[in-house]
Design a protein around this motif. Structure first.
Motif, PDB file in Angstrom:
ATOM      1  N   SER A  94       0.848  -1.187   0.000  1.00 48.65           N
ATOM      2  CA  SER A  94       0.000   0.000   0.000  1.00 48.65           C
ATOM      3  C   SER A  94       0.883   1.236   0.000  1.00 48.65           C
ATOM      4  CB  SER A  94      -0.899  -0.014   1.231  1.00 48.65           C
ATOM      5  OG  SER A  94      -1.254   1.297   1.578  1.00 48.65           O
ATOM      6  N   VAL A 121      -0.767  -5.370   0.006  1.00 45.95           N
ATOM      7  CA  VAL A 121      -2.143  -5.201  -0.449  1.00 45.95           C
ATOM      8  C   VAL A 121      -2.941  -6.493  -0.268  1.00 45.95           C
ATOM      9  CG1 VAL A 121      -3.581  -4.729  -2.456  1.00 45.95           C
ATOM     10  CG2 VAL A 121      -1.536  -3.382  -2.064  1.00 45.95           C
ATOM     11  N   ILE A 180      -4.026  -6.788   3.241  1.00 46.02           N
ATOM     12  CA  ILE A 180      -5.103  -5.839   3.543  1.00 46.02           C
ATOM     13  C   ILE A 180      -6.435  -6.432   3.126  1.00 46.02           C
ATOM     14  CG2 ILE A 180      -6.099  -3.600   2.921  1.00 46.02           C
ATOM     15  CD1 ILE A 180      -3.360  -2.439   2.739  1.00 46.02           C
ATOM     16  N   GLU A 202     -12.254   0.171   3.548  1.00 48.48           N
ATOM     17  CA  GLU A 202     -10.923   0.204   2.967  1.00 48.48           C
ATOM     18  C   GLU A 202     -10.927   0.978   1.644  1.00 48.48           C
ATOM     19  OE1 GLU A 202      -8.529  -0.980   4.863  1.00 48.48           O
ATOM     20  OE2 GLU A 202      -7.137  -0.100   3.424  1.00 48.48           O
ATOM     21  N   ALA A 238      -8.819   4.260   0.951  1.00 54.15           N
ATOM     22  CA  ALA A 238      -7.869   4.259  -0.157  1.00 54.15           C
ATOM     23  C   ALA A 238      -8.132   5.427  -1.103  1.00 54.15           C
ATOM     24  CB  ALA A 238      -7.947   2.939  -0.910  1.00 54.15           C
ATOM     25  N   VAL A 277      -4.329  -0.361  -3.730  1.00 54.64           N
ATOM     26  CA  VAL A 277      -5.438  -0.968  -2.989  1.00 54.64           C
ATOM     27  C   VAL A 277      -6.731  -0.880  -3.799  1.00 54.64           C
ATOM     28  CG1 VAL A 277      -6.809  -0.844  -0.891  1.00 54.64           C
ATOM     29  CG2 VAL A 277      -4.347  -0.484  -0.778  1.00 54.64           C
TER      30      VAL A 277
END
Lengths: 312, 374
Positions: free
Chosen positions: A80, A87, A90, A267, A271, A279
């Motif tokens: 990220s 990523v 995540i 998220e 992002a 992401v």
């Protein structure tokens, strides 16, 4: 059947390629040079050149698309830009909380909407039916934001029935403490449009000849609705649910944001706020793949639900 | 020939209008929608709510419908435009549940003595050096209202005016984006449906690609890429992503009309393809276009509100229903409900009226399909 699946899979390839091209175009041209975003405001030429080389954006476009394809297949989108986390990690860690909200929600909502739609379809045209429909129309016009703001304030902040926001570690705690109010609010918001839609699916079937035949041979109204009508109405319902499924993953982003649930939707918003391109790119690609496969799955479920459906 | 055609088409719209006028719900909703359009026209030309940004009342002025008659004012010391004087003097609600820092903030807030007019430590210095803000306006007292008919926001701006301005933004964005999306959808749909073959394949492929990405995700991805915020950006995002539904419908219609006799006759006359597509066929599918514009406007208003709420929509110095709801969220925790009700209520009224109007006009345009939408 197998030939059908293979042909559908082959049809997916150009669409996937299109999605890749679209995202590549968006993030590499429309978004400007990623190196400048990554380097920040204070940077010199050397740093920029370095980052460009690291990202591979100093190479020709077809090589970059190749890199992008490789990233999709291996699931390795690098780190990220804002937190430095991987990523892939995540995404994997955000999937759990999202599903904790979505699976119970989808199950309860579908069951409730179908039951209510059948009940309303049974008394179609009556005053109650019309009142419910007017109520639904007005309910749908109020912004989802208003529902979330008001219910969070009322039930969590004022009355204290639920925690205002947060997320725990164990599934049990999350499901029965933190997920309750988000699910409840999503139910209230989602029920009106679903009820309206499912009711129209039921009404399309109720005027068919086979319903009259079933009535004529003396079947109970309950049996006609739950067995005959529901089975036939299930095809558009399945289409609708399967089509809505991947979108739900993102669609819950408002709920996740308000209640600080560390899911996929939140998220995405984070992002976007941070211009964290890897992401967003990764989530968009995988949700698109999920959407395409959900559509294929829907077609296969038709066949299972209704043997008359011919897969061509 | 042309006279006969125009007479017939006028007849169709006249019939539609008559059917619409018979529909009581349709007429009422049309009147409400038209009222909203009047409001945004007035507001766009600066006749009303042009001064929405002025801080006319004390901070968080409560709503009082009859307050305008009693005309209550209070003197407020106003050294800088954004002071939070009255917010501090009112009793603090329990914030501890939501904000972990609430206690600290409360501690910071209470003991300070605000009898002195110097809140901005630089105010005196700035006056000395002749900073215009402090020279032109006397920093001692300014008359401010203690209440407003529909309340005031955190900075004492009139919520009613803010709502009108927000209506202008949201409705304008919704309508323009709907026009853009419908234009694109109709154009692509016409080409795909009329020409078929590889043009159809290509456009259909683009459609599938756009359809493979969930709508909101695509919108957010584009918002992430376009760093610039503003009304034009929102219109562009919504318009460029929302054309797929129209494309599908118009394409199917053009495929149907392509084989009709009147098109074949036109082709036999040697009329150009573009002329057939947009002069001959388009009027025959215009009712679908109209309904789609209406449906999309409602959908885009909802999307704009969410985008602006998240801060990806209109610019910071602009106001839309979404940015109002964002302000209202923090105000509600303090018990100030009026901005939430104003923005949420205005939006609910417009969206309800617009949806009912869409249903009515659909029925009026296509009486055979009545009840099909249920």
């Amino acid at each position: 059947m197998i030939i059908y699946i293979i042909r559908r899979l082959l049809q997916i390839i150009p669409i996937m390629l299109g999605v890749v091209l679209l995202l590549f175009f968006l993030f590499n041209w429309v978004g400007g040079d990623p190196a400048y975003i990554l380097a920040g405001k204070f940077s010199n030429e050397e740093q920029i050149a370095n980052i460009r080389h690291q990202l591979g954006i100093d190479r020709p476009a077809y090589v970059q698309i190749g890199i992008f394809l490789e990233q999709i297949v291996t699931g390795d989108f690098g780190n990220s830009w804002s937190t430095g986390e991987r990523v892939s990690e995540i995404i994997l860690s955000r999937l759990g909380p999202s599903l904790t909200i979505l699976l119970p929600l989808l199950f309860i909502e579908t069951l409730l909407a179908i039951t209510l739609a059948l009940a309303v379809a049974r008394i179609r045209g009556s005053l109650t039916d019309r009142m419910i429909m007017i109520f639904c129309t007005i309910g749908m016009s109020i912004s989802i934001l208003v529902y979330i703001i008001v219910f969070q304030y009322l039930f969590a902040y004022r009355l204290g029935w639920f925690p205002v926001q947060g997320w725990g570690n164990s599934l049990r705690e999350n499901l029965f403490t933190y997920a309750m109010l988000p699910i409840l609010i999503s139910l209230m918001v989602g029920l009106a449009p679903n009820l309206r839609l499912f009711r129209s699916f039921m009404l399309d079937e109720i005027s068919q000849d086979y319903v009259r035949t079933a009535r004529a041979k003396g079947l109970s109204e309950k049996r006609i609705l739950w067995i005959h009508v529901l089975r036939n109405a299930s095809i558009p319902i399945i289409t609708y649910i399967m089509a809505a499924l991947p979108g739900l993953l993102v669609g819950a982003f408002l709920i996740e944001r308000f209640f600080s649930i560390p899911g996929i939707g939140r998220e995405v918003i984070l992002a976007v706020e941070r211009s964290d391109f890897p992401v967003i790119k990764a989530i968009t690609v995988y949700v698109a793949i999920a959407t395409i496969f959900a559509n294929l799955l829907a077609d296969l479920i038709y066949k299972a639900v209704d043997p008359r459906v011919e897969l061509k | 020939m042309s006279a006969a055609v125009s007479h017939y088409s006028k007849g169709f719209w006249q019939l539609t209008w008559r059917r619409l006028a018979m529909d009581r719900v349709g007429v009422v909703s049309l009147i409400i929608v038209l009222m909203f359009f009047m409001i945004i026209l007035f507001s766009a030309f600066g006749l009303i709510a042009s001064d929405w940004n002025h801080e006319v009342a004390i901070n968080d002025a409560p709503p009082d419908l009859w307050g305008i008659l009693t005309d209550k004012h209070t003197s407020v010391i106003q050294p800088s435009s954004n002071n939070t004087l009255s917010e501090i003097s009112e009793p603090l609600p329990e914030l501890s549940v939501v904000d972990p820092l609430a206690e600290d903030i409360a501690k910071l807030r209470t003991p300070i003595d605000f009898s002195s007019h110097i809140i901005d430590p630089l105010a005196d210095t700035l006056r000395d050096i002749g900073y215009s803000q402090y020279v032109s306006t006397d920093p001692t007292t300014i008359e401010k209202r203690t209440s407003l008919p529909f309340g005031g926001d955190r900075w004492g701006r009139d919520v009613l005016k803010k709502t009108i301005k927000g209506t202008q933004t949201s409705l304008f964005v919704g309508l323009t984006a709907a026009l853009l999306a419908t234009f694109l959808g109709t154009l692509f749909g016409a080409f795909a449906g009329y020409y078929g073959s590889y043009i159809d394949d290509t456009l259909n492929w683009i459609y599938s690609v756009f359809n493979a990405i969930p709508y909101l995700l695509l919108v957010l991805a584009i918002a992430a890429v376009l760093q610039k915020r503003g009304i034009a950006t929102v219109v562009l995002i919504l318009g460029l992503t929302g054309w797929t539904g129209v494309f599908r419908l118009i394409r199917a219609e053009y495929m149907k009309h392509r084989a009709r006799e009147y098109v074949m006759a036109a082709r036999a006359f040697g009329v150009s393809s573009l002329r057939i597509m947009f002069i001959h066929i388009l009027p025959n599918v215009s009712h679908i276009v109209l309904v789609e514009i209406s449906i999309l406007t409602v959908a885009f208003i909802k999307s704009e509100v969410i985008l602006s709420f998240l801060g990806f929509g209109v610019a910071v110095d602009d106001v839309s229903w979404g940015s109002m709801l964002n302000d209202a969220q923090s105000e509600l925790i303090l018990g100030h409900w009026w901005e939430l009700v104003a923005a949420g209520g205005a939006m609910a009224l417009l969206v309800t009226a617009f949806s009912l109007f869409t249903d009515a006009i659909r029925d009026a345009l296509d009486p055979k399909a009545q009840g099909a939408g249920a």
